[in-house]
Design an enzyme around this catalytic site. Structure first.
Site, mmCIF file in Angstrom:
data_model
loop_
_atom_site.group_PDB
_atom_site.id
_atom_site.type_symbol
_atom_site.label_atom_id
_atom_site.label_comp_id
_atom_site.label_asym_id
_atom_site.label_seq_id
_atom_site.Cartn_x
_atom_site.Cartn_y
_atom_site.Cartn_z
ATOM 1 N N SER A 61 82.127 25.399 3.440
ATOM 2 C CA SER A 61 81.012 24.600 3.999
ATOM 3 C C SER A 61 80.519 23.555 2.994
ATOM 4 O O SER A 61 80.237 22.403 3.370
ATOM 5 C CB SER A 61 79.859 25.508 4.449
ATOM 6 N N HIS B 213 84.925 32.585 6.755
ATOM 7 C CA HIS B 213 83.749 32.074 6.031
ATOM 8 C C HIS B 213 82.491 32.625 6.733
ATOM 9 O O HIS B 213 82.341 33.832 6.834
ATOM 10 C CB HIS B 213 83.834 30.538 6.005
ATOM 11 N N HIS C 153 86.369 38.470 -1.918
ATOM 12 C CA HIS C 153 85.829 37.134 -2.204
ATOM 13 C C HIS C 153 86.837 36.323 -2.996
ATOM 14 O O HIS C 153 87.582 36.879 -3.810
ATOM 15 C CB HIS C 153 84.504 37.225 -2.977
ATOM 16 N N ARG D 171 74.007 38.736 -3.829
ATOM 17 C CA ARG D 171 73.292 38.440 -2.575
ATOM 18 C C ARG D 171 73.328 39.656 -1.656
ATOM 19 O O ARG D 171 72.388 39.912 -0.900
ATOM 20 C CB ARG D 171 73.922 37.217 -1.898
ATOM 21 N N ASP E 70 78.034 38.803 3.410
ATOM 22 C CA ASP E 70 78.038 39.053 4.857
ATOM 23 C C ASP E 70 78.027 40.531 5.220
ATOM 24 O O ASP E 70 77.763 40.885 6.363
ATOM 25 C CB ASP E 70 79.278 38.409 5.482
HETATM 26 N N1 NMX Z 1 90.310 43.210 4.077
HETATM 27 C C1 NMX Z 1 91.659 43.201 4.112
HETATM 28 N N2 NMX Z 1 92.432 42.407 3.358
HETATM 29 C C2 NMX Z 1 91.808 41.608 2.487
HETATM 30 C C3 NMX Z 1 90.413 41.567 2.369
HETATM 31 C C4 NMX Z 1 89.645 42.397 3.221
HETATM 32 N N3 NMX Z 1 88.314 42.386 3.218
HETATM 33 N N4 NMX Z 1 90.072 40.643 1.429
HETATM 34 C C5 NMX Z 1 91.240 40.137 0.982
HETATM 35 N N5 NMX Z 1 92.287 40.709 1.632
HETATM 36 C C6 NMX Z 1 93.696 40.361 1.525
HETATM 37 C C7 NMX Z 1 93.889 38.901 1.920
HETATM 38 O O1 NMX Z 1 93.953 38.767 3.347
HETATM 39 C C8 NMX Z 1 95.187 38.564 1.230
HETATM 40 O O2 NMX Z 1 96.232 39.120 1.992
HETATM 41 P P1 NMX Z 1 97.665 38.378 2.131
HETATM 42 O O3 NMX Z 1 98.201 38.345 0.731
HETATM 43 O O4 NMX Z 1 98.414 39.235 3.062
HETATM 44 O O5 NMX Z 1 97.374 37.007 2.656
HETATM 45 C C9 NMX Z 1 95.070 39.353 -0.068
HETATM 46 O O6 NMX Z 1 94.114 40.392 0.176
HETATM 47 C C10 NMX Z 1 94.618 38.523 -1.244
HETATM 48 O O7 NMX Z 1 93.404 37.856 -0.902
HETATM 49 P P2 NMX Z 1 92.322 37.476 -2.027
HETATM 50 O O8 NMX Z 1 92.975 36.532 -2.981
HETATM 51 O O9 NMX Z 1 91.715 38.702 -2.589
HETATM 52 O O10 NMX Z 1 91.207 36.761 -1.167
HETATM 53 P P3 NMX Z 1 91.159 35.246 -0.668
HETATM 54 O O11 NMX Z 1 90.551 34.446 -1.760
HETATM 55 O O12 NMX Z 1 92.459 34.791 -0.124
HETATM 56 O O13 NMX Z 1 90.159 35.357 0.567
HETATM 57 C C11 NMX Z 1 88.233 36.154 1.708
HETATM 58 C C12 NMX Z 1 88.791 35.650 0.373
HETATM 59 C C13 NMX Z 1 86.732 36.307 1.598
HETATM 60 C C14 NMX Z 1 88.569 35.152 2.813
HETATM 61 C C15 NMX Z 1 88.899 37.534 2.001
HETATM 62 O O14 NMX Z 1 88.502 38.462 1.024
HETATM 63 C C16 NMX Z 1 88.585 38.046 3.390
HETATM 64 O O15 NMX Z 1 89.280 37.693 4.350
HETATM 65 N N6 NMX Z 1 87.504 38.906 3.530
HETATM 66 C C17 NMX Z 1 87.066 39.359 4.813
HETATM 67 C C18 NMX Z 1 86.330 38.271 5.555
HETATM 68 C C19 NMX Z 1 84.988 37.972 4.883
HETATM 69 O O16 NMX Z 1 84.249 38.853 4.498
HETATM 70 N N7 NMX Z 1 84.652 36.679 4.776
HETATM 71 C C20 NMX Z 1 83.361 36.261 4.257
HETATM 72 C C21 NMX Z 1 83.431 35.518 2.950
HETATM 73 C C22 NMX Z 1 82.056 35.255 2.390
HETATM 74 N N8 NMX Z 1 81.389 34.118 3.032
HETATM 75 O O17 NMX Z 1 80.210 34.133 3.061
HETATM 76 O O18 NMX Z 1 82.026 33.141 3.417
HETATM 77 C C1 MLT Z 2 79.781 31.321 0.397
HETATM 78 O O1 MLT Z 2 78.596 31.683 0.268
HETATM 79 O O2 MLT Z 2 80.078 30.143 0.623
HETATM 80 C C2 MLT Z 2 80.851 32.371 0.380
HETATM 81 O O3 MLT Z 2 80.525 33.435 -0.449
HETATM 82 C C3 MLT Z 2 82.255 31.824 0.208
HETATM 83 C C4 MLT Z 2 82.631 31.290 -1.139
HETATM 84 O O4 MLT Z 2 81.833 31.112 -2.050
HETATM 85 O O5 MLT Z 2 83.850 31.027 -1.278
#
Ligand code: NMX
Ligand code: MLT
Length: 439
Positions: free
Chosen positions: A242, A272, A318, A327, A373
């Site tokens: 964002s 996100h 994350h 947070r 979240d």
């Molecule tokens: N559950 C299952 N798998 C996960 C999770 C999770 N909560 N978090 C990371 N992984 C997997 C991810 O999908 C990736 O798999 P692959 O290699 O098959 O593509 C692997 O672990 C490595 O990912 P990371 O490098 O640890 O995380 P990345 O930086 O790519 O993504 C998020 C970060 C936040 C997108 C990821 O942790 C996620 O999808 N979490 C669940 C959704 C979520 O909570 N999003 C909110 C983020 C916060 N916000 O406010 O925006």
């Molecule tokens: C955010 O607050 O924007 C989320 O934690 C995602 C991030 O920092 O990558």
């Protein structure tokens, strides 16, 4: 207005520092870029510049150098309340200084003057199909306000680059003032069929106004939660989707309305901001399946079932953080201080105990800890805001505070249009081939 004067006073020295860096040290290497990063979402490449906030992987966010507990302690509070005024946080983000109570109230008063939303915006929201997602209504309302942009008007009339930030600040104050009103209208219309225009009362602060306009009873402290929620969601440095969307679109000198609409569209993605609606849905699935808080073993199996079905566990992991999100901790502390016996709070606490272990065993997520979240929806649910698909709109109101501060300063610095360079797969393959040959 103090915000304007404070920024105006600080800008010359910052511009000098920036000019010196670019002129005298423009060739200094900041980071290297690996193939893994090019194919991996540009993760961790140090290429964005901002003073507003910084996420330390081992510690979490600092707003203008202050951690979350420090911010919550230092900022002035609404009378008789524990959570700071949102106007004080905006002052801190914009100026880098902790405001006095009067300065925080001055920002609140600006919002009070600017909160009126033009009629055509309400008409447009009402005309949309019933099934439209609230984030669409929210984003298009922001876009619809673009015709009122001081930045766009003054740019069109001809404006010198060194004053771009001034109408940017005007637009940012207008935008942030109107967002809670628009959001509350969307909420009352979409879920309760009410089409009365919400009234922002300048005598009350941002959080209280939001609680009243939402029609949520404040007896149990929803205004306090609103303040906490907006403060915690305001900013997370400038590389998240964002913030980066706002920055990128703004770099083309699109005004804050165009840019923030883009920012919201990024926030609406399930990886996100939309994760907050998915988190609560996941918790409620658990609760329904087990008829309440399950045992540790039952939850452990349920978490594995989620992963084995190909889904992520929302609210965990994350891109930058490597510890539980402060947070998350601040919201959990709020819940435990006020309603520790709530079933969903107890369940979220159990999830905090079990899911990191499951993610560690799976071995994929680099951070098995909760992010912001994982708990935010639980708190909204407690106060009666139970329409999950509205939660990302709440995130959007908060996020506007941070990204507009970045926008104002980016225009203050006169930063250029953002334009990274692409490569092709063949180019990468050739590069790897070349580098693997003996020198
Ligand atoms: N559950 C299952 N798998 C996960 C999770 C999770 N909560 N978090 C990371 N992984 C997997 C991810 O999908 C990736 O798999 P692959 O290699 O098959 O593509 C692997 O672990 C490595 O990912 P990371 O490098 O640890 O995380 P990345 O930086 O790519 O993504 C998020 C970060 C936040 C997108 C990821 O942790 C996620 O999808 N979490 C669940 C959704 C979520 O909570 N999003 C909110 C983020 C916060 N916000 O406010 O925006
Ligand atoms: C955010 O607050 O924007 C989320 O934690 C995602 C991030 O920092 O990558």
């Amino acid at each position: 207005m103090t915000l304007h004067d404070k920024i105006a006073a600080q800008l010359p020295a910052w511009r000098e520092r920036m000019k010196f860096l670019a002129k005298e040290h423009g060739d200094v290497v900041v980071d290297k870029v690996t193939v893994g990063q090019v194919v991996g979402g540009m993760r961790d490449i140090k290429s964005l510049l901002t003073e507003i906030s910084y996420v330390d992987p081992a510690e979490g966010i600092r707003f203008r150098g202050m951690s979350i507990p420090e911010v919550l302690k230092a900022l002035p509070k609404a009378r008789g309340q524990k959570i700071p005024l949102v106007g004080g946080l905006y002052y801190l983000l914009m100026t880098g200084e902790v405001p006095t109570r009067e300065q925080a109230l001055e920002v609140e008063a600006e919002w009070g003057k600017r909160a009126t939303v033009p009629d055509y915006v309400y008409k447009m929201i009402k005309a949309m199909p019933k099934e439209t997602h609230p984030m669409v209504l929210f984003s298009q309302s922001v876009l619809a306000l673009q015709s009122r942009s001081a930045f766009a008007r003054q740019y069109h009339e001809g404006m010198k680059k060194d004053v771009y930030w001034e109408p940017a600040l005007e637009d940012s104050l207008d935008l942030t003032a109107k967002l809670p009103v628009i959001a509350a209208f969307i909420y009352r219309m979409k879920y309760f069929g009410e089409t009365r225009k919400p009234r922002y009362n300048p005598k009350w602060d941002y959080g209280t106004n939001f609680a009243k306009m939402m029609g949520v009873s404040d007896k149990k402290g929803y205004a306090e939660l609103a303040r906490l929620y907006f403060i915690l969601h305001s900013d997370h440095e400038s590389g998240n989707v964002s913030a980066h969307a706002m920055h990128l679109v703004g770099s083309a000198l699109s005004d804050p309305f165009y840019s923030f609409s883009a920012s919201l569209n990024g926030l609406a993605g399930p990886l996100h901001g939309l994760a907050n609606q998915e988190c609560l849905a996941w918790l409620i699935d658990v609760k329904n399946k087990f008829g309440g808080v399950p045992t540790r073993d039952e939850l452990y199996k349920f978490a594995w079932d989620t992963l084995n079905s190909g889904k992520v566990i929302p609210g965990y992991g994350h891109a930058v953080l490597r510890v539980p999100d402060p947070r998350y901790m601040a919201q959990m502390e709020f819940a435990k201080a006020r309603f520790p016996q709530d079933e969903l709070v107890r369940l979220a606490d159990l999830v905090f105990d079990v899911v990191p272990q499951v993610l560690r065993e799976q071995g994929k997520a680099k951070n098995p800890a909760p992010n912001v979240d994982a708990i935010s929806g639980t708190l909204q649910y407690y106060y009666g805001v139970r329409e999950f698909d509205f939660y990302t709109v709440l995130f959007g109101i908060g996020r506007a505070l941070g990204v507009t501060a970045h926008y104002v300063w980016a225009r203050g610095f006169g930063w250029p249009i953002e334009r990274p360079k692409s490569v092709t797969v063949k180019m990468l393959e050739e590069l790897i081939e070349k580098q693997s040959q003996p020198a």
